[in-house]
Design a protein around this motif. Structure first.
Motif, PDB file in Angstrom:
ATOM      1  N   LYS B 235     -13.236  43.520 -19.157  1.00  0.00           N
ATOM      2  CA  LYS B 235     -14.048  44.445 -18.364  1.00  0.00           C
ATOM      3  C   LYS B 235     -15.390  44.731 -19.027  1.00  0.00           C
ATOM      4  CE  LYS B 235     -10.091  47.296 -17.258  1.00  0.00           C
ATOM      5  NZ  LYS B 235      -9.675  48.700 -17.343  1.00  0.00           N
ATOM      6  N   VAL B 236     -15.696  44.060 -20.133  1.00  0.00           N
ATOM      7  CA  VAL B 236     -16.903  44.409 -20.890  1.00  0.00           C
ATOM      8  C   VAL B 236     -18.142  44.294 -20.006  1.00  0.00           C
ATOM      9  CG1 VAL B 236     -17.237  42.068 -21.779  1.00  0.00           C
ATOM     10  CG2 VAL B 236     -18.205  44.007 -23.001  1.00  0.00           C
ATOM     11  N   PHE B 237     -18.952  45.338 -20.016  1.00  0.00           N
ATOM     12  CA  PHE B 237     -20.156  45.289 -19.190  1.00  0.00           C
ATOM     13  C   PHE B 237     -21.340  45.939 -19.900  1.00  0.00           C
ATOM     14  CE2 PHE B 237     -23.021  47.151 -16.066  1.00  0.00           C
ATOM     15  CZ  PHE B 237     -23.343  46.026 -15.325  1.00  0.00           C
ATOM     16  N   ASP B 238     -21.165  47.207 -20.269  1.00  0.00           N
ATOM     17  CA  ASP B 238     -22.285  47.994 -20.796  1.00  0.00           C
ATOM     18  C   ASP B 238     -22.951  47.336 -21.997  1.00  0.00           C
ATOM     19  OD1 ASP B 238     -21.035  49.558 -19.001  1.00  0.00           O
ATOM     20  OD2 ASP B 238     -20.936  51.346 -20.255  1.00  0.00           O
ATOM     21  N   THR B 239     -22.127  46.909 -22.955  1.00  0.00           N
ATOM     22  CA  THR B 239     -22.672  46.357 -24.196  1.00  0.00           C
ATOM     23  C   THR B 239     -23.540  45.135 -23.903  1.00  0.00           C
ATOM     24  OG1 THR B 239     -20.613  47.040 -25.225  1.00  0.00           O
ATOM     25  CG2 THR B 239     -22.053  45.631 -26.514  1.00  0.00           C
ATOM     26  N   VAL B 240     -23.013  44.235 -23.071  1.00  0.00           N
ATOM     27  CA  VAL B 240     -23.757  43.028 -22.735  1.00  0.00           C
ATOM     28  C   VAL B 240     -25.034  43.395 -21.969  1.00  0.00           C
ATOM     29  CG1 VAL B 240     -23.679  40.854 -21.472  1.00  0.00           C
ATOM     30  CG2 VAL B 240     -21.649  41.683 -22.630  1.00  0.00           C
ATOM     31  N   TYR B 241     -24.883  44.302 -21.023  1.00  0.00           N
ATOM     32  CA  TYR B 241     -26.020  44.687 -20.180  1.00  0.00           C
ATOM     33  C   TYR B 241     -27.192  45.150 -21.036  1.00  0.00           C
ATOM     34  CZ  TYR B 241     -28.615  47.103 -16.481  1.00  0.00           C
ATOM     35  OH  TYR B 241     -29.575  47.514 -15.596  1.00  0.00           O
ATOM     36  N   VAL B 242     -26.894  45.991 -22.025  1.00  0.00           N
ATOM     37  CA  VAL B 242     -27.989  46.598 -22.780  1.00  0.00           C
ATOM     38  C   VAL B 242     -28.449  45.712 -23.942  1.00  0.00           C
ATOM     39  CG1 VAL B 242     -26.696  47.972 -24.445  1.00  0.00           C
ATOM     40  CG2 VAL B 242     -28.833  48.847 -23.547  1.00  0.00           C
ATOM     41  N   MET B 243     -27.563  44.857 -24.462  1.00  0.00           N
ATOM     42  CA  MET B 243     -27.976  44.044 -25.612  1.00  0.00           C
ATOM     43  C   MET B 243     -28.700  42.766 -25.229  1.00  0.00           C
ATOM     44  SD  MET B 243     -25.044  44.363 -28.498  1.00  0.00           S
ATOM     45  CE  MET B 243     -25.920  43.324 -29.653  1.00  0.00           C
ATOM     46  N   THR B 244     -28.137  42.023 -24.289  1.00  0.00           N
ATOM     47  CA  THR B 244     -28.737  40.723 -23.959  1.00  0.00           C
ATOM     48  C   THR B 244     -28.992  40.542 -22.467  1.00  0.00           C
ATOM     49  OG1 THR B 244     -26.596  39.691 -23.642  1.00  0.00           O
ATOM     50  CG2 THR B 244     -27.502  39.632 -25.864  1.00  0.00           C
ATOM     51  N   GLY B 245     -28.348  41.359 -21.632  1.00  0.00           N
ATOM     52  CA  GLY B 245     -28.476  41.160 -20.194  1.00  0.00           C
ATOM     53  C   GLY B 245     -27.909  39.821 -19.745  1.00  0.00           C
TER      54      GLY B 245
END
Lengths: 289, 302
Positions: B235-245
């Motif tokens: 379910k990972v979303f936030d971390t990816v969204y803000v770090m690399t998009g």
């Protein structure tokens, strides 16, 4: 079968299974890797512009300034989004705890047949696992239809829906742990279900309520996906503003760190104050049978 | 038996109250979670592109699903997600269990350390992503500074398709190892000291005790922790969204981000819904697998 507290040797045996020096070194490495990034964030938030952009990086700020904090509140609308985040988190918490404890009480102690009871608790258990992104589209379409886009109410509803299964699940556990005799004593004294709920079950399970509340509050405070989808301007929460910071203002580590601190500090204080209940809720919510 | 009957008679009004207690929460969930899920499921059999004016859903049967499996992009994304999940979860479990073993006691210092460990876990994933993005920055980041002190060339962590996924995985490990530690630690507290005392009397070394007694006893809990962490990793979303998009290229694009982009960037509603159900399918398979393992472990402990 609780471990007796007088037997320090038991803890000691497990703690030092790799030897005392290894234990000390491992814990030191762990503490540094947790604390150094946090120090970096905190120190960047009080550095001056010339220092947070310098290469090589400045380890200790030569001068502490609160300009970054001032700037996020005056230019990035941190005040408004902080207010939104507080309102949404508090309302969601109240809604989840009241609805969840009622449902939990009904499932744990109410009158219904066995199949229905396990059916309901299975439903709530499965419901807490599905990925939020899977209902992004219908939620977005419906919220647009009923004009709840960019409102606090819309986000309160969505967050309540996400956290209710966990709250209910937790409360089922806490109510089930209540001794059956207590419930029967209440019945013999002529209390109906409402009286038993409000006068017996709730006061006894205060730690459970606190645990459910703090878990809900924390997850709502940090919620990003739907806050991002459903807000345009007025209902932006802190995580949304922080995530949009790069595109809005560019490479400004100082204000960015300051905004992160504003986002982190309230939950840290709250969780520290209620640490015991938080940990028991977290453990119960995940690994309970 | 007689007593129960008497109670039973007094409880005649109860079923109505029970439903009164249960209905509000269930209604909220039906309307805000079950109904949207059903809608997503139905719309996954339609082609529905919201970015076209006057778009109407048109029935395409299983085409959306067929399309998913034909696209290279999906396999890249699935591969990224699986790589991220396996690497982050296994390291989280290893470190989490290790620190739980080192830290389960009633000392005051442990309480303070626990309080510190809570921070990465309770801070918003958006904030931890931001924090590490700052640290990983190529020119002003402190990580590259430390690397250069050790005499290595600076690495463009978030800008290279080779390293970005490791950076994202690392942040997840940083954030959630404490969670594993705390859960495992509470399971450790439930293990009876008498087993260990018996082993000490028998002359077992500390390492043997942990390896042969503690770890097997922890197996059921570990299976559950594995299941929760694995499904959460999907379910990972936030971390990816803000770090690399998702970038650079598609090197850190994970399933939830892919769904998000398809749904809300390209407004490709039918396709995104089908993707959502593929994700749910993945999670269901993982859950069933680990529940099976856990039940097996539980039986062996008993």
């Amino acid at each position: 079968m609780k471990r007796r507290k007088t037997h320090f040797s038991v803890d000691d045996t497990i703690n030092n299974f790799l030897g005392r020096p290894v234990r000390k070194i491992a814990i030191a490495i762990m503490l540094i890797s947790v604390l150094f990034p946090l120090y970096w964030l905190a120190s960047n938030s009080v550095k001056m512009e010339s220092e947070y952009l310098r290469n090589p990086p400045v380890m200790v700020p030569s001068q502490v300034t609160f300009d970054n904090y001032r700037s996020v509140f005056s230019e990035s609308g941190a005040g408004r989004s902080l207010f939104n985040t507080v309102v949404i988190s508090v309302c969601t918490t109240v809604a989840c705890v009241s609805l969840g404890s009622m449902a939990g009480y009904a499932i744990a102690k109410g009158k219904m047949n066995k199949k229905l009871r396990s059916g309901f608790s299975l439903w709530y258990m499965i419901q807490k696992m599905y990925p939020a992104v899977c209902i992004a589209i219908p939620i977005y379409l419906v919220m647009r239809e009923v004009k709840l886009i960019d409102t606090q109410l819309g986000l309160i509803i969505v967050n309540t829906s996400f956290n209710l299964p966990l709250t209910t699940w937790l409360m089922i556990g806490f109510f089930q742990d209540m001794p059956e005799e207590m419930e029967q004593a209440g019945v013999i004294d002529g209390c109906n279900m409402f009286q038993r709920f409000f006068l017996l079950a709730l006061p006894i399970n205060k730690p459970g309520l606190i645990a459910a509340a703090i878990l809900t509050f924390n997850s709502t405070w940090n919620e990003f996906l739907f806050a991002c989808i459903l807000s345009i301007n007025k209902s932006k929460t802190l995580p949304v503003v922080l995530a949009g910071f790069m595109t809005d203002r560019g490479l400004e580590w100082g204000p960015m760190a300051a905004l992160s601190m504003v986002l982190i500090i309230p939950v840290v204080i709250l969780v520290w104050a209620l640490q015991k209940d938080f940990i028991s809720g977290m453990t119960m919510g995940s690994v309970k049978e | 038996m007689k007593k129960k009957n008497m109670l039973g008679r007094r409880l005649t009004g109860e079923p109505a109250s029970t439903w009164f207690f249960l209905t509000p929460a269930s209604l909220v969930l039906l309307i805000t979670a079950v109904a949207p899920l059903c809608y997503s499921f139905i719309i996954s059999f339609f082609e529905y592109k919201l970015n076209r004016p006057n778009a109407e859903p048109s029935w395409v049967g299983l085409d959306n699903y067929a399309q998913i499996f034909q696209q290279d992009m999906f396999w890249t994304v699935l591969q990224n997600t699986a790589f991220f999940a396996v690497l982050s979860v296994s390291l989280e479990i290893i470190f989490g269990v290790l620190f739980a073993l080192l830290l389960t006691n009633n000392r005051k210092s442990t309480r303070i350390i626990t309080a510190i460990l809570l921070i990465p876990m309770i801070m918003a994933p958006i904030a931890s992503g931001t924090l590490w993005r700052m640290m990983f920055d190529r020119t002003t980041g402190v990580i590259n500074y430390l690397i250069s002190l050790l005499g290595f060339q600076p690495i463009n962590f978030l800008g290279s398709s080779k390293y970005a996924i490791y950076a994202v995985t690392f942040v997840d490990i940083w954030r959630l190892t404490p969670w594993v530690t705390i859960i495992v630690s509470s399971a450790l507290k439930g293990i009876s000291g008498s087993y260990i005392e018996a082993a000490v009397v028998d002359g077992a070394s500390r390492f043997q005790i942990v390896k042969n007694i503690i770890l097997p006893l922890l197996r059921p809990t570990l299976m559950l922790v594995l299941m929760i962490r694995f499904t959460d990793a999907f379910k990972v979303f936030d971390t990816v969204y803000v770090m690399t998009g998702g970038g650079p290229g598609n090197s850190t694009e994970m399933l939830p981000n892919y769904i998000y982009n398809q749904a809300l960037k390209y407004m490709n509603v039918g396709y995104a819904s089908a993707l959502a159900f593929v994700l749910i399918g993945c999670m269901a398979v993982i859950s069933v697998f680990f529940i099976h393992l856990r039940n097996k472990a539980y039986r062996s402990v008993r």
